[in-house]
Structure formats: C-alpha cells, structure tokens
Design an enzyme around this catalytic site. Structure first.
Site, PDB file in Angstrom:
ATOM      1  N   ARG A  91       0.821  -1.204   0.000  1.00  0.00           N
ATOM      2  CA  ARG A  91       0.000   0.000   0.000  1.00  0.00           C
ATOM      3  C   ARG A  91       0.862   1.264   0.000  1.00  0.00           C
ATOM      4  NH1 ARG A  91      -5.278  -0.950   3.698  1.00  0.00           N
ATOM      5  NH2 ARG A  91      -5.899   0.885   2.518  1.00  0.00           N
ATOM      6  N   SER A 118      -8.486  11.669   2.050  1.00  0.00           N
ATOM      7  CA  SER A 118      -8.123  10.477   2.820  1.00  0.00           C
ATOM      8  C   SER A 118      -8.075  10.823   4.286  1.00  0.00           C
ATOM      9  CB  SER A 118      -6.767   9.933   2.363  1.00  0.00           C
ATOM     10  OG  SER A 118      -6.289   8.960   3.283  1.00  0.00           O
ATOM     11  N   GLN A 167      -6.979   8.924   6.515  1.00  0.00           N
ATOM     12  CA  GLN A 167      -5.712   8.425   7.039  1.00  0.00           C
ATOM     13  C   GLN A 167      -4.612   9.463   6.882  1.00  0.00           C
ATOM     14  OE1 GLN A 167      -4.869   4.568   5.400  1.00  0.00           O
ATOM     15  NE2 GLN A 167      -6.726   3.653   6.202  1.00  0.00           N
ATOM     16  N   ASP A 199     -15.115   2.090   1.433  1.00  0.00           N
ATOM     17  CA  ASP A 199     -14.970   0.679   1.795  1.00  0.00           C
ATOM     18  C   ASP A 199     -16.215  -0.134   1.488  1.00  0.00           C
ATOM     19  OD1 ASP A 199     -12.342   0.839   2.704  1.00  0.00           O
ATOM     20  OD2 ASP A 199     -12.954   1.447   4.708  1.00  0.00           O
ATOM     21  N   LYS A 226      -6.455  -0.166  -2.389  1.00  0.00           N
ATOM     22  CA  LYS A 226      -6.893  -0.782  -1.145  1.00  0.00           C
ATOM     23  C   LYS A 226      -6.168  -2.115  -0.980  1.00  0.00           C
ATOM     24  CE  LYS A 226      -9.806   2.295   0.424  1.00  0.00           C
ATOM     25  NZ  LYS A 226      -9.669   2.873   1.773  1.00  0.00           N
ATOM     26  N   ARG A 271      -9.744  -3.102  -6.079  1.00  0.00           N
ATOM     27  CA  ARG A 271     -11.133  -3.521  -5.913  1.00  0.00           C
ATOM     28  C   ARG A 271     -11.977  -3.315  -7.166  1.00  0.00           C
ATOM     29  NH1 ARG A 271     -11.817  -1.538   0.423  1.00  0.00           N
ATOM     30  NH2 ARG A 271     -10.668  -3.306   1.299  1.00  0.00           N
ATOM     31  N   ARG A 327     -12.972  -7.115   2.442  1.00  0.00           N
ATOM     32  CA  ARG A 327     -14.182  -6.490   1.884  1.00  0.00           C
ATOM     33  C   ARG A 327     -14.726  -7.290   0.695  1.00  0.00           C
ATOM     34  NH1 ARG A 327     -15.338  -3.416   6.195  1.00  0.00           N
ATOM     35  NH2 ARG A 327     -13.653  -1.976   6.681  1.00  0.00           N
TER      36      ARG A 327
END
Length: 330
Positions: free
Chosen positions: A25, A70, A72, A217, A244, A248, A290
């Site tokens: 990541r 983000s 984060q 998510d 992610k 995804r 997920r």
C-alpha cells in the site's frame, strides 16, 4: 499511516512493517506531508511502501494541501501536529471521515474544522476518558445489503455509527429504493442509531463526487447490490479503490462477471447493468476482507453454490462474520 504521524515527533527511532497487503500500500501519501514538517521517514525498500523507518525529531508546523480525500492522511498530519512548533492544518479536495477530529477534541486537543480544512494546535494536554464505540457501518453494510436483497427479510442492527462523513452507504441505499428506518438516534459523541432493514426492490443509481469518501470501503458491497438491482448503476470518482487491500475495481469486476453479471470496469469505477440472473462461482478474494464479505452476501442470494478462495481473510476486520451472516437464515 496514523501512528507514523505520532512516531515522527518522538525522541526515538521506529520501524513499521506489516503483511504482504500492508507492504503493497502506498505510503508516500503520508511521507510527503511528514517530510514537509521536517520528519525523518524512509521507505527501507525505496518503493514508497512499508517497511518504514522513522527517526523521531522536532517537527515544524505546516499547512498541507492533500491531493486525495483520505482520513488516514489527514489524521496522520493532525497527529504529527501535536508535536509541531505551531498550528498545523490539512486541506482535502472533499471532506473525508472525521473520527480523528472528534476523538482528539474529546480527549482535550484543540482541533478546528472549516470546510475541508482541519487544524490542530500543538502540545495539547490530553486526558483519558470513557469511550462509547458505535457499531462500524462498514461491517453493518453487509447485513444491510443482505436484508434488502433477501426476500421476506427484516433485520434490526443496533447502535450503528451514522456519522455524516461515513453514512454514504445509507444514502446510496435510499437512492436505490431501500426500506431503511433509523430508530433511537443519538448524537452523544459519535452519532448512532438502530437500523431497521426490510426487503426492498432496488434499482440502479449513480454514485459519484463528494459521497465517495463516505463509502469507499462499502463500494464492493454496493456493486454486488447493483448487480441484483434493476437498471444501471454507475460508480465513478473511485480510483482510490485501486490502492486498497486489492485493486477492488478489477477484483469486483472479475468476481461479478464469473457470476454472470453485466459489468464493465472504468478507470475510476464501474458500470453495472443489473437484473441479470446470477449464479454461483469460485471467487478469488485476493486476501481482501471487503471482497470476501461482499461475495459471501451474494452467495446467500444467487442460484447455485458460491465458494470464496482465501475466505478466512475476513478475520482482518470481522472474525465472526460468517457465523453471524448465516445465523440470520436459521
């Protein structure tokens, strides 16, 4: 990413590492603002990913203009700002989830928000307090979808967090025609409510723009819902999905195509033409929790048997997921 901001301002050296998913990541997104504050942070493999070595040192105040929405990144900068020599702020292109701002203020920090900019004053006096932790809406999303899609269902999910920076799943469900009622709403600390979910006839919608950070998510589950719904659903502005635990966009597209869905990937999302009969298939989770949970819900509704490769990856966030999901059918 969050703890990197704290460690950057300490008087010792740290190394951060993780499993193969963590090591893939992108960490440059937090390295860049920390370096601008005077931090000493190095990607040990030189690829902008973990493992990271952080040599703690005094930090300078900064105003960081984040290229991505983000929480984060924002949280990393705010946490580092506690150890800076002045007010530190971060501005996002659109507002991301604000749990860190709420929690820091709850502990005694001075965090202010204006538009998409959050700021923190240095050297706060923090005090431990009792915390009431709401149910995670990202985990609730799978039961919301199962309740909406399974004929004759009614599910009550208690004490679910409905923070407006995280409630995009509920807004998209409503736009798709979902029957969801909020009960016992509370605004003490993080806003919460009980969610009453009833079977609904869902239809397609467009998911884009400022709502994306509030449900990033949940998009794999939304894509599965869209495949069972009537009409076309368009998901765009979600390029963040590519970085992610898996890509995804690619993985959801691959899995739904295996089930017989009409879905096309795009650079920043997907186009899903729903209403096609879906059947069981072998789905590769790519070790992404997920993905595994989204397709587990699909497997309870489609025709035939669905199997998930490396399905145990749900333990990352929800160890009892399969037990809880399958208990609803008893």
């Amino acid at each position: 990413r969050l703890i990197s901001g704290i460690l950057a301002g300490q008087s010792f050296t740290s190394e951060l590492n993780g499993d193969a998913s963590i090591q893939s990541r992108p960490m440059k997104r937090i390295m860049t603002p920390l370096l601008s504050m005077g931090a000493d942070i190095v990607s040990l493999r030189g690829n902008g990913c973990a493992p990271l070595r952080i040599t703690g040192k005094p930090l300078h105040a900064a105003h960081y203009q984040s290229p991505v929405a983000s929480a984060q990144v924002k949280s990393c900068v705010l946490l580092a700002g506690m150890y800076a020599d002045g007010s530190t702020s971060v501005t996002e292109p659109v507002l991301s989830r604000n749990h860190t701002e709420i929690m820091l203020n709850y502990f005694g920090a001075n965090v202010t928000s204006q538009g998409t900019t959050a700021s923190i004053e240095p050297e706060p006096v923090l005090n431990g307090r009792e915390i009431k932790v709401p149910g995670d809406i990202s985990s609730a999303a799978y039961f919301i979808a199962a309740g909406l899609l399974t004929p004759g269902s009614e599910i009550l999910l208690k004490n679910v967090g409905i923070n407006p920076t995280r409630d995009g799943m509920l807004r998209v469900c409503k736009a798709m025609g979902a029957d969801i009622t909020l009960l016992n709403a509370s605004t003490e600390g993080e806003p919460t409510a009980d969610l009453l979910i009833r079977t609904s006839s869902l239809h397609g919608t467009t998911v884009e723009g400022e709502i994306i950070p509030t449900l990033i998510d949940e998009i794999p589950m939304i894509a599965v819902m869209a495949a069972f719904a009537e009409g076309t659903t368009v998901i765009r502005d979600a390029q963040e999905l590519k970085v992610k635990e898996s890509d995804r966009i690619a993985v959801v597209t691959e899995g739904l195509k295996r089930m017989g869905a009409d879905i096309q990937p795009t650079d920043d999302g997907m186009i899903i033409h729903g209403g096609k009969p879906l059947h069981g298939a072998e789905i590769n989770s790519y070790l992404d929790h997920r993905i595994a949970m989204s397709f587990a819900v699909a497997g309870t509704i489609c025709d035939g048997t669905l199997t998930i490769k490396d399905g145990d990856c749900v333990k990352i966030s929800y160890p009892e997921f399969y037990e809880d999901l399958y208990s609803l059918g008893k």
